[in-house]
Motif scaffolding. Structure first.
Motif, mmCIF file in Angstrom:
data_model
loop_
_atom_site.group_PDB
_atom_site.id
_atom_site.type_symbol
_atom_site.label_atom_id
_atom_site.label_comp_id
_atom_site.label_asym_id
_atom_site.label_seq_id
_atom_site.Cartn_x
_atom_site.Cartn_y
_atom_site.Cartn_z
ATOM 1 N N THR A 33 37.261 -87.058 18.808
ATOM 2 C CA THR A 33 37.418 -86.079 19.895
ATOM 3 C C THR A 33 38.443 -85.005 19.551
ATOM 4 O O THR A 33 38.533 -83.999 20.247
ATOM 5 C CB THR A 33 37.875 -86.776 21.193
ATOM 6 N N ILE A 34 39.196 -85.215 18.490
ATOM 7 C CA ILE A 34 40.287 -84.290 18.154
ATOM 8 C C ILE A 34 39.772 -83.247 17.171
ATOM 9 O O ILE A 34 39.565 -83.521 15.989
ATOM 10 C CB ILE A 34 41.483 -85.063 17.556
ATOM 11 N N ARG A 35 39.593 -82.028 17.675
ATOM 12 C CA ARG A 35 39.106 -80.952 16.817
ATOM 13 C C ARG A 35 40.256 -80.292 16.075
ATOM 14 O O ARG A 35 40.177 -80.033 14.884
ATOM 15 C CB ARG A 35 38.376 -79.904 17.660
ATOM 16 N N THR A 36 41.302 -79.977 16.814
ATOM 17 C CA THR A 36 42.454 -79.298 16.204
ATOM 18 C C THR A 36 43.742 -79.989 16.671
ATOM 19 O O THR A 36 44.166 -79.788 17.809
ATOM 20 C CB THR A 36 42.501 -77.805 16.609
ATOM 21 N N PRO A 37 44.359 -80.780 15.817
ATOM 22 C CA PRO A 37 45.580 -81.487 16.194
ATOM 23 C C PRO A 37 46.716 -80.555 16.609
ATOM 24 O O PRO A 37 47.543 -80.913 17.435
ATOM 25 C CB PRO A 37 45.965 -82.248 14.923
ATOM 26 N N ASP A 38 46.735 -79.293 16.046
ATOM 27 C CA ASP A 38 47.847 -78.396 16.399
ATOM 28 C C ASP A 38 47.637 -77.705 17.746
ATOM 29 O O ASP A 38 48.573 -77.150 18.295
ATOM 30 C CB ASP A 38 48.068 -77.293 15.356
ATOM 31 N N ASN A 39 46.414 -77.741 18.257
ATOM 32 C CA ASN A 39 46.149 -77.081 19.534
ATOM 33 C C ASN A 39 45.464 -78.060 20.493
ATOM 34 O O ASN A 39 44.233 -78.096 20.571
ATOM 35 C CB ASN A 39 45.266 -75.834 19.300
ATOM 36 N N PRO A 40 46.265 -78.849 21.233
ATOM 37 C CA PRO A 40 45.682 -79.873 22.116
ATOM 38 C C PRO A 40 44.747 -79.307 23.180
ATOM 39 O O PRO A 40 43.876 -80.003 23.675
ATOM 40 C CB PRO A 40 46.898 -80.518 22.772
ATOM 41 N N LYS A 41 44.912 -78.019 23.533
ATOM 42 C CA LYS A 41 44.067 -77.421 24.581
ATOM 43 C C LYS A 41 42.614 -77.305 24.132
ATOM 44 O O LYS A 41 41.718 -77.236 24.955
ATOM 45 C CB LYS A 41 44.614 -76.045 24.961
ATOM 46 N N ARG A 42 42.388 -77.260 22.833
ATOM 47 C CA ARG A 42 41.017 -77.135 22.323
ATOM 48 C C ARG A 42 40.325 -78.490 22.200
ATOM 49 O O ARG A 42 39.160 -78.557 21.850
ATOM 50 C CB ARG A 42 41.031 -76.437 20.963
ATOM 51 N N ASN A 43 41.029 -79.571 22.452
ATOM 52 C CA ASN A 43 40.430 -80.908 22.346
ATOM 53 C C ASN A 43 39.747 -81.268 23.660
ATOM 54 O O ASN A 43 40.324 -81.087 24.732
ATOM 55 C CB ASN A 43 41.498 -81.942 21.994
ATOM 56 N N PRO A 44 38.539 -81.799 23.603
ATOM 57 C CA PRO A 44 37.801 -82.097 24.835
ATOM 58 C C PRO A 44 38.372 -83.265 25.641
ATOM 59 O O PRO A 44 38.066 -83.395 26.820
ATOM 60 C CB PRO A 44 36.388 -82.408 24.346
ATOM 61 N N VAL A 45 39.180 -84.104 25.026
ATOM 62 C CA VAL A 45 39.752 -85.250 25.734
ATOM 63 C C VAL A 45 41.276 -85.120 25.738
ATOM 64 O O VAL A 45 41.924 -85.213 24.688
ATOM 65 C CB VAL A 45 39.334 -86.587 25.081
ATOM 66 N N ALA A 46 41.826 -84.917 26.908
ATOM 67 C CA ALA A 46 43.285 -84.805 27.025
ATOM 68 C C ALA A 46 43.932 -86.136 26.651
ATOM 69 O O ALA A 46 43.430 -87.200 26.982
ATOM 70 C CB ALA A 46 43.661 -84.430 28.457
ATOM 71 N N GLY A 47 45.041 -86.053 25.939
ATOM 72 C CA GLY A 47 45.793 -87.256 25.584
ATOM 73 C C GLY A 47 45.313 -87.945 24.319
ATOM 74 O O GLY A 47 45.915 -88.920 23.870
ATOM 75 N N ALA A 48 44.232 -87.429 23.710
ATOM 76 C CA ALA A 48 43.679 -88.072 22.512
ATOM 77 C C ALA A 48 44.639 -88.008 21.335
ATOM 78 O O ALA A 48 44.533 -88.802 20.400
ATOM 79 C CB ALA A 48 42.352 -87.428 22.137
ATOM 80 N N LEU A 49 45.602 -87.110 21.390
ATOM 81 C CA LEU A 49 46.543 -86.964 20.275
ATOM 82 C C LEU A 49 47.473 -88.161 20.111
ATOM 83 O O LEU A 49 48.234 -88.212 19.156
ATOM 84 C CB LEU A 49 47.365 -85.683 20.436
ATOM 85 N N ILE A 50 47.382 -89.125 21.016
ATOM 86 C CA ILE A 50 48.156 -90.365 20.820
ATOM 87 C C ILE A 50 47.782 -90.999 19.474
ATOM 88 O O ILE A 50 48.603 -91.664 18.846
ATOM 89 C CB ILE A 50 47.940 -91.371 21.979
ATOM 90 N N TYR A 51 46.547 -90.761 19.032
ATOM 91 C CA TYR A 51 46.122 -91.275 17.732
ATOM 92 C C TYR A 51 47.041 -90.753 16.627
ATOM 93 O O TYR A 51 47.452 -91.505 15.744
ATOM 94 C CB TYR A 51 44.666 -90.890 17.452
ATOM 95 N N TYR A 52 47.378 -89.471 16.686
ATOM 96 C CA TYR A 52 48.285 -88.891 15.696
ATOM 97 C C TYR A 52 49.735 -89.270 15.975
ATOM 98 O O TYR A 52 50.519 -89.483 15.057
ATOM 99 C CB TYR A 52 48.145 -87.367 15.651
ATOM 100 N N ASP A 53 50.078 -89.366 17.251
ATOM 101 C CA ASP A 53 51.452 -89.736 17.619
ATOM 102 C C ASP A 53 51.835 -91.103 17.077
ATOM 103 O O ASP A 53 52.986 -91.352 16.740
ATOM 104 C CB ASP A 53 51.628 -89.730 19.144
ATOM 105 N N MET A 54 50.855 -92.003 16.995
ATOM 106 C CA MET A 54 51.140 -93.380 16.561
ATOM 107 C C MET A 54 51.132 -93.573 15.050
ATOM 108 O O MET A 54 51.487 -94.645 14.566
ATOM 109 C CB MET A 54 50.130 -94.350 17.188
ATOM 110 N N GLN A 55 50.754 -92.550 14.303
ATOM 111 C CA GLN A 55 50.627 -92.714 12.852
ATOM 112 C C GLN A 55 51.951 -93.109 12.183
ATOM 113 O O GLN A 55 51.989 -93.992 11.328
ATOM 114 C CB GLN A 55 50.085 -91.438 12.204
ATOM 115 N N GLY A 56 53.049 -92.445 12.573
ATOM 116 C CA GLY A 56 54.356 -92.759 11.987
ATOM 117 C C GLY A 56 54.781 -94.184 12.288
ATOM 118 O O GLY A 56 55.248 -94.913 11.395
ATOM 119 N N PHE A 57 54.605 -94.585 13.558
ATOM 120 C CA PHE A 57 54.930 -95.964 13.941
ATOM 121 C C PHE A 57 54.079 -96.956 13.169
ATOM 122 O O PHE A 57 54.577 -97.966 12.668
ATOM 123 C CB PHE A 57 54.732 -96.167 15.441
ATOM 124 N N ASN A 58 52.771 -96.660 13.043
ATOM 125 C CA ASN A 58 51.875 -97.589 12.368
ATOM 126 C C ASN A 58 52.284 -97.783 10.911
ATOM 127 O O ASN A 58 52.253 -98.901 10.384
ATOM 128 C CB ASN A 58 50.440 -97.064 12.458
#
Length: 197
Positions: A41-66
């Motif tokens: 669902t994440i088309r452009t990680p730098d522009n969350p407004k262009r993503n069709p699902v709000a909050g989907a960037l948690i996938y990227y947010d968790m990468q460092g922790f993972n």
């Protein structure tokens, strides 16, 4: 009595290794549902407004922790191997190295559990509050992608770290029992020496 204790210490050392491998497998799997349901669902990680699902960037947010979590889980495996390097699993008498190996495992597992729990609960709260599940359901039905609103991978950490801590409690209990038996043996030897004199 020593035979029972020796059997227990072999089993406990093996359980500590198994528990650290379970933590490692959990670290590998924690992002599974997020990848399957949110990544596409994440088309452009730098522009969350262009993503069709709000909050989907948690996938990227968790990468460092993972990544850190994976390193911590490998550290737990190495700590459990320290029990074998110091022969804690087979030694009849424990020495300083054995006590250090037990302490390192106990402290490492508790510290990892506390650190991971705080991070995982924060990401779980973010997942539940920020992800637009209606939009995700709509996206997955249109694109025929995986949909889930389950928090299973977040919630299972309680069981995973519960096992790791419980096994380390057994390891410490084994250490206490070992020192008790060693003290009794010393008393018997001293009593025998005193009687012989």
């Amino acid at each position: 009595m020593y035979k029972k204790q020796m059997k227990l210490q072999k089993a406990v050392c093996l359980l500590v290794l198994a528990a650290s491998v379970i933590v490692f497998l959990y670290a590998l799997g924690i992002m599974t549902d997020l990848y399957e349901s949110l990544y596409f669902t994440i088309r452009t990680p730098d522009n969350p407004k262009r993503n069709p699902v709000a909050g989907a960037l948690i996938y990227y947010d968790m990468q460092g922790f993972n990544k850190q979590f994976l390193h911590v889980s490998i550290g737990l495996i190495l700590a459990s191997l320290l029990l074998y390097i110091t022969n804690t699993h087979v030694r009849r008498r424990y020495y300083v190295g054995n006590v250090i190996a037990v302490a390192v495992n106990a402290v490492a597992n508790v510290a990892a559990a506390v650190w991971a729990r705080t991070q995982i609960l924060a990401f779980r709260a973010q997942y539940l509050s920020e992800v637009d599940f209606e939009a995700l359901k709509d996206f997955s039905s249109k694109r025929n992608t995986y949909y889930t609103d389950s928090t299973f991978w977040f919630d299972i950490h309680t069981l995973v770290f519960g096992i790791a801590i419980a096994v380390n409690v057994l390891l410490i209990a084994n250490l206490i029992w070992k020192f008790s038996l060693m003290r009794q043996e010393r008393q018997l030897l001293n009593a025998g020496k005193g009687a012989a004199a």
